[in-house]
Design an enzyme around this catalytic site. Structure first.
Site, PDB file in Angstrom:
ATOM      1  N   TYR A  58       0.863  -1.195   0.000  1.00 34.80           N
ATOM      2  CA  TYR A  58       0.000   0.000   0.000  1.00 34.80           C
ATOM      3  C   TYR A  58       0.893   1.236   0.000  1.00 34.80           C
ATOM      4  CZ  TYR A  58      -4.190   2.738   1.135  1.00 34.80           C
ATOM      5  OH  TYR A  58      -5.258   3.618   1.111  1.00 34.80           O
ATOM      6  N   ASN A 157     -13.720   5.190   6.632  1.00 36.15           N
ATOM      7  CA  ASN A 157     -14.875   4.608   5.932  1.00 36.15           C
ATOM      8  C   ASN A 157     -16.064   5.551   5.787  1.00 36.15           C
ATOM      9  OD1 ASN A 157     -13.461   2.344   5.414  1.00 36.15           O
ATOM     10  ND2 ASN A 157     -14.479   1.031   6.897  1.00 36.15           N
ATOM     11  N   GLY A 185     -17.839  -2.072   5.676  1.00 37.76           N
ATOM     12  CA  GLY A 185     -18.027  -0.878   6.502  1.00 37.76           C
ATOM     13  C   GLY A 185     -18.417   0.314   5.647  1.00 37.76           C
ATOM     14  N   ARG A 206     -21.576 -11.032  -2.018  1.00 42.52           N
ATOM     15  CA  ARG A 206     -21.343 -12.422  -2.411  1.00 42.52           C
ATOM     16  C   ARG A 206     -22.383 -13.306  -1.737  1.00 42.52           C
ATOM     17  NH1 ARG A 206     -14.922 -13.441  -1.787  1.00 42.52           N
ATOM     18  NH2 ARG A 206     -15.218 -12.582   0.303  1.00 42.52           N
ATOM     19  N   TYR A 274     -12.725   2.056  -5.599  1.00 39.69           N
ATOM     20  CA  TYR A 274     -12.039   2.597  -4.404  1.00 39.69           C
ATOM     21  C   TYR A 274     -11.364   1.508  -3.599  1.00 39.69           C
ATOM     22  CZ  TYR A 274     -16.124   1.154  -1.629  1.00 39.69           C
ATOM     23  OH  TYR A 274     -17.114   0.413  -1.013  1.00 39.69           O
ATOM     24  N   MET A 277     -10.636  -5.581  -3.446  1.00 40.96           N
ATOM     25  CA  MET A 277     -10.706  -6.761  -2.579  1.00 40.96           C
ATOM     26  C   MET A 277     -10.466  -8.070  -3.344  1.00 40.96           C
ATOM     27  SD  MET A 277     -11.125  -5.467   0.443  1.00 40.96           S
ATOM     28  CE  MET A 277     -11.183  -6.985   1.337  1.00 40.96           C
TER      29      MET A 277
HETATM   30  N1  LIG Z   1     -10.094   4.450  -1.636  1.00 42.06           N
HETATM   31  C1  LIG Z   1     -10.378   4.872  -0.414  1.00 42.06           C
HETATM   32  O1  LIG Z   1     -10.238   6.049  -0.086  1.00 42.06           O
HETATM   33  C2  LIG Z   1     -10.893   3.876   0.564  1.00 42.06           C
HETATM   34  C3  LIG Z   1     -11.374   4.283   1.818  1.00 42.06           C
HETATM   35  C4  LIG Z   1     -11.926   3.325   2.664  1.00 42.06           C
HETATM   36  C5  LIG Z   1     -11.935   1.996   2.281  1.00 42.06           C
HETATM   37  N2  LIG Z   1     -11.398   1.653   1.087  1.00 42.06           N
HETATM   38  C6  LIG Z   1     -11.433   0.276   0.609  1.00 42.06           C
HETATM   39  O2  LIG Z   1     -12.771  -0.134   0.606  1.00 42.06           O
HETATM   40  C7  LIG Z   1     -12.839  -1.534   0.755  1.00 42.06           C
HETATM   41  C8  LIG Z   1     -13.803  -1.841   1.876  1.00 42.06           C
HETATM   42  O3  LIG Z   1     -13.253  -1.381   3.118  1.00 42.06           O
HETATM   43  P1  LIG Z   1     -14.016  -1.705   4.480  1.00 42.06           P
HETATM   44  O4  LIG Z   1     -13.184  -1.295   5.619  1.00 42.06           O
HETATM   45  O5  LIG Z   1     -15.374  -1.153   4.364  1.00 42.06           O
HETATM   46  O6  LIG Z   1     -14.038  -3.279   4.356  1.00 42.06           O
HETATM   47  P2  LIG Z   1     -14.674  -4.413   5.257  1.00 42.06           P
HETATM   48  O7  LIG Z   1     -15.730  -3.850   6.134  1.00 42.06           O
HETATM   49  O8  LIG Z   1     -13.542  -5.148   5.865  1.00 42.06           O
HETATM   50  O9  LIG Z   1     -15.387  -5.340   4.174  1.00 42.06           O
HETATM   51  C9  LIG Z   1     -14.689  -5.970   3.152  1.00 42.06           C
HETATM   52  C10 LIG Z   1     -15.673  -6.258   2.042  1.00 42.06           C
HETATM   53  O10 LIG Z   1     -14.992  -6.824   0.946  1.00 42.06           O
HETATM   54  C11 LIG Z   1     -15.727  -7.982   0.513  1.00 42.06           C
HETATM   55  N3  LIG Z   1     -14.785  -8.885  -0.125  1.00 42.06           N
HETATM   56  C12 LIG Z   1     -13.655  -9.388   0.387  1.00 42.06           C
HETATM   57  N4  LIG Z   1     -13.022 -10.154  -0.522  1.00 42.06           N
HETATM   58  C13 LIG Z   1     -13.800 -10.145  -1.639  1.00 42.06           C
HETATM   59  C14 LIG Z   1     -13.693 -10.757  -2.909  1.00 42.06           C
HETATM   60  N5  LIG Z   1     -12.646 -11.525  -3.229  1.00 42.06           N
HETATM   61  N6  LIG Z   1     -14.678 -10.536  -3.806  1.00 42.06           N
HETATM   62  C15 LIG Z   1     -15.740  -9.757  -3.488  1.00 42.06           C
HETATM   63  N7  LIG Z   1     -15.891  -9.142  -2.298  1.00 42.06           N
HETATM   64  C16 LIG Z   1     -14.922  -9.338  -1.383  1.00 42.06           C
HETATM   65  C17 LIG Z   1     -16.342  -8.512   1.779  1.00 42.06           C
HETATM   66  O11 LIG Z   1     -17.425  -9.335   1.457  1.00 42.06           O
HETATM   67  P3  LIG Z   1     -17.717 -10.762   2.137  1.00 42.06           P
HETATM   68  O12 LIG Z   1     -18.611 -10.481   3.296  1.00 42.06           O
HETATM   69  O13 LIG Z   1     -18.368 -11.510   1.049  1.00 42.06           O
HETATM   70  O14 LIG Z   1     -16.378 -11.334   2.551  1.00 42.06           O
HETATM   71  C18 LIG Z   1     -16.784  -7.205   2.432  1.00 42.06           C
HETATM   72  O15 LIG Z   1     -17.958  -6.748   1.842  1.00 42.06           O
HETATM   73  C19 LIG Z   1     -11.403  -1.995   1.010  1.00 42.06           C
HETATM   74  O16 LIG Z   1     -10.842  -2.415  -0.205  1.00 42.06           O
HETATM   75  C20 LIG Z   1     -10.730  -0.725   1.482  1.00 42.06           C
HETATM   76  O17 LIG Z   1      -9.344  -0.743   1.262  1.00 42.06           O
HETATM   77  C21 LIG Z   1     -10.893   2.554   0.227  1.00 42.06           C
END
Ligand SMILES: NC(=O)c1ccc[n+]([C@@H]2O[C@H](COP(=O)([O-])OP(=O)(O)OC[C@H]3O[C@@H](n4cnc5c(N)ncnc54)[C@H](OP(=O)(O)O)[C@@H]3O)[C@@H](O)[C@H]2O)c1
Length: 377
Positions: A58, A157, A185, A206, A274, A277
């Site tokens: 990262y 988030n 989240g 999923r 964004y 995963m």
């Molecule tokens: N760009 C930005 O500024 C920014 C800011 C915040 C977060 N993010 C990104 O946003 C994403 C979500 O963050 P979070 O903290 O909300 O995550 P989280 O609550 O930990 O949830 C992860 C999500 O990803 C899904 N997932 C995991 N592996 C997957 C796969 N192979 N195929 C499809 N879905 C999959 C999970 O679904 P299941 O329940 O099916 O496992 C769950 O919905 C992360 O990638 C994070 O890095 C980016």
């Protein structure tokens, strides 16, 4: 407020999977430098990007620091350790203020103030205590009576969800937003804010055994439609979404699964990726680009923070906290991983091995978890 001699932190000395490389140590809290603030953290979430930082994939470089730690050896004593504390988001309070802080910072810090940890090349979040420069935290003078856990994920988030709905396309009331990872989240906040601001959501998750339960949870937050990722191309889902003005797709998965979602965008719609995963590249097809003129773009909330002033950050956080205070917005669901036992005046730190076990299992649990360092706030 007592200033302890030792802090406890989750530290890595080399990159790798966190369950392998993160170790919990008691480290000596050295004398506070004049230009720093001593923070006692209450909580720190575990975000997917934190895992990526530990893995070394990262773009958030972290310096290594030298710590004096209690030795795990049978002989005891202390030893030197060079490493990095994990995590990038926490809520804590000010315990002590260096004598020069008032003269170098525009923020007005007082002992006991709550602070939001921002970012730092040196300091990190998964620690009970830390020394930070004043520009590495934002003081929260009004926390709207919320708990640390409610506020904990506002910086990453909740703010990402908030900004993406406002900044990527100009949505009109009645427009549809389609999102994958809808139970994440970020996804939970997108659903609630979209509902509140007059947009509809199509929520892709999923498939799983307890899909019905998840569907009702998301609908309880305000989701209009919940679909399984594997059903995205089914005739039923195609028919269901055919007449819906889906103008924005929010993608935290990337890869072929995200492309299935893109097909439901209306011509000239926008997909913003964004998160990644699935760890798969996006296979954008020519017809999607040529005939539907879909725009593919990325979104990174860190860029928004860089472009905007702390006053703007506080304005947004205050709006989010006000919605939470009024019960109009719920924080993302998390499972607490306590670093202590007991409560109130009987609260005491867990044995370090118990914390180590809890921390290690966090990275393979598949749940959204949050480190809770103390409930005495
Ligand atoms: N760009 C930005 O500024 C920014 C800011 C915040 C977060 N993010 C990104 O946003 C994403 C979500 O963050 P979070 O903290 O909300 O995550 P989280 O609550 O930990 O949830 C992860 C999500 O990803 C899904 N997932 C995991 N592996 C997957 C796969 N192979 N195929 C499809 N879905 C999959 C999970 O679904 P299941 O329940 O099916 O496992 C769950 O919905 C992360 O990638 C994070 O890095 C980016």
């Amino acid at each position: 407020m007592v200033k302890p001699e030792w802090g406890r932190a989750a530290i890595y000395t080399q990159h790798g999977n966190p369950q392998d490389v993160i170790k919990v140590y008691d480290f000596k809290l050295e004398a506070l430098p004049e230009d720093k603030i001593l923070i006692e953290n209450f909580v720190a979430p575990i975000n997917p990007s934190d895992v990526n930082v530990v893995q070394g994939v990262y773009p958030l470089p972290k310096d290594r620091t030298e710590f004096t730690v209690k030795s795990n050896s049978a002989e005891g004593g202390v030893e030197k350790l060079v490493g990095t504390i994990g995590g990038n988001e926490s809520i804590g309070r000010v315990l002590e203020i260096g004598s020069k802080v008032a003269s170098i910072s525009q923020q007005n810090f007082a002992v006991g103030d709550w602070v939001m940890f921002m970012s730092s090349p040196v300091a990190s979040a998964w620690t009970t205590h830390t020394h930070v420069s004043p520009n590495e935290v934002i003081v929260l003078k009004n926390t709207h009576g919320l708990s640390p856990t409610q506020i904990a994920s506002i910086k990453v988030n909740a703010s990402t969800a908030y900004r993406m709905l406002l900044d990527i396309v100009k949505l009109e009331k009645g427009d549809y937003v389609i999102q994958n990872g809808a139970n994440s989240g970020v996804g939970q906040i997108i659903i609630q804010l979209a509902k509140r601001w007059g947009y509809h959501t199509v929520n892709v998750v999923r498939g799983r055994e307890n899909f019905d339960q998840l569907e009702s949870f998301l609908k309880g937050l305000g989701a209009d439609i919940v679909v399984k990722e594997e059903d995205l191309e089914s005739p039923e889902v195609v028919a269901l979404l055919a007449d819906k003005p889906v103008r924005l797709a929010l993608d935290c998965v990337c890869g072929p699964q995200a492309m299935k979602m893109v097909k439901h965008l209306k011509p000239e719609g926008v997909i913003a990726t964004y998160g990644g995963m699935s760890k798969q590249p996006m296979p954008a097809s020519a017809p999607i680009l040529i005939f539907k003129d879909i725009t593919f773009k990325g979104y990174w909330v860190s860029k928004w923070y860089k472009k905007n002033t702390p006053a703007k950050w506080l304005e947004m956080w205050d709006d989010i906290m006000t919605m939470m205070e009024k019960g109009e917005l719920k924080e993302q669901v998390t499972t607490p991983i306590n670093w202590f036992s007991g409560s109130g005046s009987s609260e005491k730190p867990l044995d370090i091995q118990e914390v180590q076990n809890a921390v290690t299992s966090t990275f393979t649990s598949g749940r959204k978890e949050i480190f809770v360092f103390t409930n005495n706030y």
